[in-house]
Design a protein around this motif. Structure first.
Motif, PDB file in Angstrom:
ATOM      1  N   LEU A  20       0.956  -1.293   0.122  1.00 42.27           N
ATOM      2  CA  LEU A  20       0.168   0.064  -0.091  1.00 42.27           C
ATOM      3  C   LEU A  20       0.756   1.280   0.163  1.00 42.27           C
ATOM      4  N   THR A  21       1.939   1.135   0.664  1.00 35.40           N
ATOM      5  CA  THR A  21       2.933   2.410   0.766  1.00 35.40           C
ATOM      6  C   THR A  21       3.411   2.698  -0.740  1.00 35.40           C
ATOM      7  N   GLY A  22       3.764   1.658  -1.520  1.00 37.53           N
ATOM      8  CA  GLY A  22       4.187   1.653  -2.860  1.00 37.53           C
ATOM      9  C   GLY A  22       3.088   2.529  -3.504  1.00 37.53           C
ATOM     10  N   GLU A  23       1.899   2.002  -3.496  1.00 35.72           N
ATOM     11  CA  GLU A  23       0.844   2.544  -4.309  1.00 35.72           C
ATOM     12  C   GLU A  23       0.519   4.125  -3.838  1.00 35.72           C
ATOM     13  N   LEU A  24       0.805   4.526  -2.537  1.00 40.61           N
ATOM     14  CA  LEU A  24       0.613   5.902  -2.313  1.00 40.61           C
ATOM     15  C   LEU A  24       1.889   6.690  -2.909  1.00 40.61           C
ATOM     16  N   LEU A  25       2.867   6.273  -2.666  1.00 39.64           N
ATOM     17  CA  LEU A  25       4.412   6.966  -3.481  1.00 39.64           C
ATOM     18  C   LEU A  25       4.168   7.070  -4.858  1.00 39.64           C
ATOM     19  N   THR A  32       2.393  14.635  -9.324  1.00 39.08           N
ATOM     20  CA  THR A  32       3.145  15.632  -9.410  1.00 39.08           C
ATOM     21  C   THR A  32       4.318  15.525 -10.459  1.00 39.08           C
ATOM     22  N   GLY A  33       4.441  14.449 -11.027  1.00 41.48           N
ATOM     23  CA  GLY A  33       5.520  14.505 -12.239  1.00 41.48           C
ATOM     24  C   GLY A  33       6.935  14.558 -11.804  1.00 41.48           C
ATOM     25  N   GLN A  34       6.926  14.150 -10.475  1.00 42.76           N
ATOM     26  CA  GLN A  34       8.499  14.147  -9.798  1.00 42.76           C
ATOM     27  C   GLN A  34       8.810  12.705  -9.218  1.00 42.76           C
ATOM     28  N   ALA A  35       9.912  12.101  -9.505  1.00 35.22           N
ATOM     29  CA  ALA A  35      10.506  10.891  -8.631  1.00 35.22           C
ATOM     30  C   ALA A  35      10.850  11.323  -7.578  1.00 35.22           C
ATOM     31  N   ALA A  36      10.116  11.492  -6.743  1.00 33.06           N
ATOM     32  CA  ALA A  36      10.557  12.211  -5.116  1.00 33.06           C
ATOM     33  C   ALA A  36      10.780  11.032  -4.152  1.00 33.06           C
ATOM     34  N   PHE A  37      10.476   9.724  -4.616  1.00 29.69           N
ATOM     35  CA  PHE A  37      10.540   8.655  -3.645  1.00 29.69           C
ATOM     36  C   PHE A  37      11.575   7.460  -4.412  1.00 29.69           C
ATOM     37  N   CYS A  38      12.495   6.907  -3.435  1.00 33.10           N
ATOM     38  CA  CYS A  38      12.878   5.510  -4.028  1.00 33.10           C
ATOM     39  C   CYS A  38      12.295   4.687  -3.172  1.00 33.10           C
ATOM     40  N   PHE A  39      11.498   3.826  -3.881  1.00 33.17           N
ATOM     41  CA  PHE A  39      10.870   2.899  -3.166  1.00 33.17           C
ATOM     42  C   PHE A  39      11.155   1.307  -3.528  1.00 33.17           C
ATOM     43  N   ASP A  40      11.645   0.508  -2.468  1.00 33.57           N
ATOM     44  CA  ASP A  40      11.939  -0.801  -2.664  1.00 33.57           C
ATOM     45  C   ASP A  40      11.108  -1.481  -1.699  1.00 33.57           C
ATOM     46  N   GLU A  41      10.197  -2.502  -2.178  1.00 33.32           N
ATOM     47  CA  GLU A  41       9.070  -2.862  -1.074  1.00 33.32           C
ATOM     48  C   GLU A  41       9.869  -3.886  -0.472  1.00 33.32           C
ATOM     49  N   HIS A  42      10.721  -4.655  -0.774  1.00 32.18           N
ATOM     50  CA  HIS A  42      11.421  -5.653   0.248  1.00 32.18           C
ATOM     51  C   HIS A  42      12.180  -4.767   1.423  1.00 32.18           C
ATOM     52  N   GLU A  43      12.859  -3.951   1.129  1.00 33.49           N
ATOM     53  CA  GLU A  43      13.517  -2.979   2.114  1.00 33.49           C
ATOM     54  C   GLU A  43      12.408  -2.301   2.900  1.00 33.49           C
ATOM     55  N   THR A  44      11.308  -1.988   2.522  1.00 31.75           N
ATOM     56  CA  THR A  44      10.041  -1.271   3.088  1.00 31.75           C
ATOM     57  C   THR A  44       9.614  -2.375   4.038  1.00 31.75           C
TER      58      THR A  44
END
Length: 160
Positions: A20-25, A32-44
């Motif tokens: 769900l966090t990945g969906e939010l980000l 916003t059109g900005q790559a504001a987050f680095c999301f790795d599901e395993h690390e999260t």
């Protein structure tokens, strides 16, 4: 809509909350059109399990049947300007198909109830960028949050 359950999740639910966090980000970055987050599901998942195990990070989730449909994560904060102990709402997300159906309103109430049991004086939340998230701001205002001014800023730190 089936009966919604609200529960404080534990480490065993970290995979679902991380998704769900990945969906939010992704939603924030798409709007916003900005790559504001680095999301790795395993690390999260690992990070969330650690945060919950430490006992300073709470996740309250909304669930229908066996599916998580939203969550709020929060942690205690301290500041002189806030008159002491308060809560920070770090993430708040409801799946798009469950929005405008009262799920967010009920989830916020569960967060407020939790904060009251902790003796918090207030809750604070930062919205994503405006105007892309004007509806998010309006939601929080309808739920009793007030604009306190300023902008959220960050500075990345190099760790030793």
């Amino acid at each position: 809509m089936n009966q919604i359950q609200f529960l404080q999740v534990g480490k065993d639910d970290a995979k679902e909350i991380a998704a769900l966090t990945g969906e939010l980000l992704q939603e924030i970055m798409q709007k916003t059109g900005q790559a504001a987050f680095c999301f790795d599901e395993h690390e999260t998942v690992q990070r969330l399990r650690e945060f919950i195990a430490e006992g300073h990070y709470r996740v309250i989730a909304a669930k229908i049947d066996r599916q998580f449909i939203g969550f709020a994560s929060l942690y205690p904060s301290y500041a002189l300007y806030a008159e002491g102990h308060f809560g920070t709402l770090a993430e708040f997300y409801v799946k798009p198909e469950y929005r405008r159906k009262g799920v967010g309103k009920m989830l916020i109430q569960k967060v407020v109830d939790y904060g009251c049991t902790q003796g918090w004086k207030r809750l604070e939340v930062t919205t994503p960028s405006l105007p892309e998230f004007d509806q998010t701001l309006a939601f929080y205002q309808r739920e009793g949050f007030e604009i306190t001014g300023g902008r959220k800023l960050k500075r990345l730190l190099e760790t030793a």
